[in-house]
Scaffold this active site. Structure first.
Site, PDB file in Angstrom:
ATOM      1  N   ILE A  17       0.827  -1.209   0.000  1.00  2.75           N
ATOM      2  CA  ILE A  17       0.000   0.000   0.000  1.00  2.75           C
ATOM      3  C   ILE A  17       0.859   1.256   0.000  1.00  2.75           C
ATOM      4  O   ILE A  17       0.564   2.224  -0.702  1.00  2.75           O
ATOM      5  CB  ILE A  17      -0.942   0.015   1.219  1.00  2.75           C
ATOM      6  N   ASP A  72      14.876   3.514  10.022  1.00 10.14           N
ATOM      7  CA  ASP A  72      14.435   2.429  10.891  1.00 10.14           C
ATOM      8  C   ASP A  72      13.331   2.984  11.786  1.00 10.14           C
ATOM      9  O   ASP A  72      13.600   3.725  12.732  1.00 10.14           O
ATOM     10  CB  ASP A  72      15.606   1.921  11.734  1.00 10.14           C
ATOM     11  N   SER A 160      -7.344   0.344   9.498  1.00 10.66           N
ATOM     12  CA  SER A 160      -8.155  -0.735   8.939  1.00 10.66           C
ATOM     13  C   SER A 160      -9.397  -0.952   9.793  1.00 10.66           C
ATOM     14  O   SER A 160      -9.506  -0.433  10.916  1.00 10.66           O
ATOM     15  CB  SER A 160      -7.362  -2.046   8.865  1.00 10.66           C
ATOM     16  N   TYR A 172      -3.354  -6.422  17.668  1.00 11.19           N
ATOM     17  CA  TYR A 172      -3.690  -5.790  16.388  1.00 11.19           C
ATOM     18  C   TYR A 172      -4.920  -4.900  16.511  1.00 11.19           C
ATOM     19  O   TYR A 172      -4.902  -3.730  16.116  1.00 11.19           O
ATOM     20  CB  TYR A 172      -3.935  -6.860  15.323  1.00 11.19           C
ATOM     21  N   LYS A 176      -5.128  -0.755  16.127  1.00  3.95           N
ATOM     22  CA  LYS A 176      -5.885  -0.078  15.068  1.00  3.95           C
ATOM     23  C   LYS A 176      -6.931   0.867  15.650  1.00  3.95           C
ATOM     24  O   LYS A 176      -7.148   1.968  15.132  1.00  3.95           O
ATOM     25  CB  LYS A 176      -6.547  -1.100  14.142  1.00  3.95           C
TER      26      LYS A 176
END
Length: 295
Positions: A17, A72, A160, A172, A176
């Site tokens: 993406i 980084d 997302s 996760y 988000k």
């Protein structure tokens, strides 16, 4: 839509993406600074161009100017130095920041289906150091440049639907949802500076889904919208922006919308039923939120 003269940063743009977004910004004429990890070994760097450098070259071929910078994003000192160097190189101009860098794909895959308490709790850091903490740091440094210059700006956090309810694992979903809240709260403080901050939810990338450049088209359209401040602090779905601004994907197709009832039925196994539901019929945003784990 033209972004000639504008300067953008896209983090994590070596592939996927991030690369697609950077290419579309370049195609619109922007100067695009792209970041990514250094090649894994000196041997790789000697064989040929890295994927980051190849992306920068493609940006330039499309009409913009691509500038590759190895950063980084697990090291906040290195992130801070990148923005300091960027400010000197550009004379303090930054129009668009896209926070996309992420490193947790392998960690998510390795622990899929396992209860969170059965694997190393440091997976949290793998998932949310680059994907959340780094986005906050980048937003801080970018906002300093944007506010100092006095120009309007656009900050996009690639998020997302995993912020709605459980998906993949605990770390996760929490990350988000926190990223969406980051966009909302940053927007409150930057509104007076005419800096628009949003979360962008791309659609699916499997068959009949979006290409990785479709989110880039959405950001280009948003950057060209003189009324985009009306969207600051919001979660934006790429397909909704496609309908609003009238753009299609690079293959000429309008991808399925995450809120499309026919799409949701099809993905749930109700294939035959989905055929009778018009694609334009969407589930209202408030219904989705009401069905999430937030209530």
């Amino acid at each position: 839509m033209s972004l000639g003269g504008q300067i953008a940063i896209v983090t994590g743009a070596s592939r996927g993406i991030g690369r697609g977004i950077a290419l579309q910004l370049g195609e619109a004429g922007a100067t695009v600074y792209i970041t990514g990890r250094r090649p894994e070994s000196s041997l790789n760097s000697q064989v040929g161009l890295s994927s980051l450098e190849e992306t920068a070259q493609e940006i330039t071929k499309r009409g913009g100017k691509g500038i590759a910078k190895y950063v980084d994003h697990t090291d906040m000192k290195e992130v801070e130095q990148f923005f300091a160097d960027f400010e000197k190189e550009t004379g303090g101009r930054l129009d668009i920041l896209v926070n996309n860098a992420y490193q947790a794909v392998q960690a998510i895959s390795d622990n899929m289906g396992k209860p969170f308490y059965t694997y190393d709790p440091y997976v949290w850091d793998t998932v949310n150091n680059v994907g959340l903490r780094n986005h906050y740091f980048c937003t801080v440094f970018a906002a300093r440049i944007m506010v100092k210059s006095g120009n309007k700006g656009l900050i996009v956090n690639v998020s997302s639907a995993g912020g709605l309810r459980y998906l993949f694992n605990v770390a996760y979903g929490v990350g988000k949802q926190a990223l969406d809240r980051l966009s909302a709260d940053v927007a409150v403080e930057l509104r007076k500076n005419n800096i628009c901050t949003v979360s962008l939810w791309p659609g699916a990338f499997f068959a009949n889904g979006e290409t990785v450049e479709y989110p880039g088209k959405a950001i280009v359209a948003l950057a060209n919208d003189s009324r985009r401040m009306s969207k600051t602090g919001k979660i934006l779905v790429t397909a909704d922006l496609g309908s609003e601004y009238g753009f299609v994907d690079i293959d000429g197709v309008s991808p399925n919308n995450l809120r499309s009832l026919s799409f949701l039925l099809e993905r749930s196994g109700w294939t035959q039923t989905a055929q009778y539901i018009p694609a334009w019929l969407k589930i209202p945003g408030w219904v989705i939120w009401a069905g999430s784990s937030r209530l």
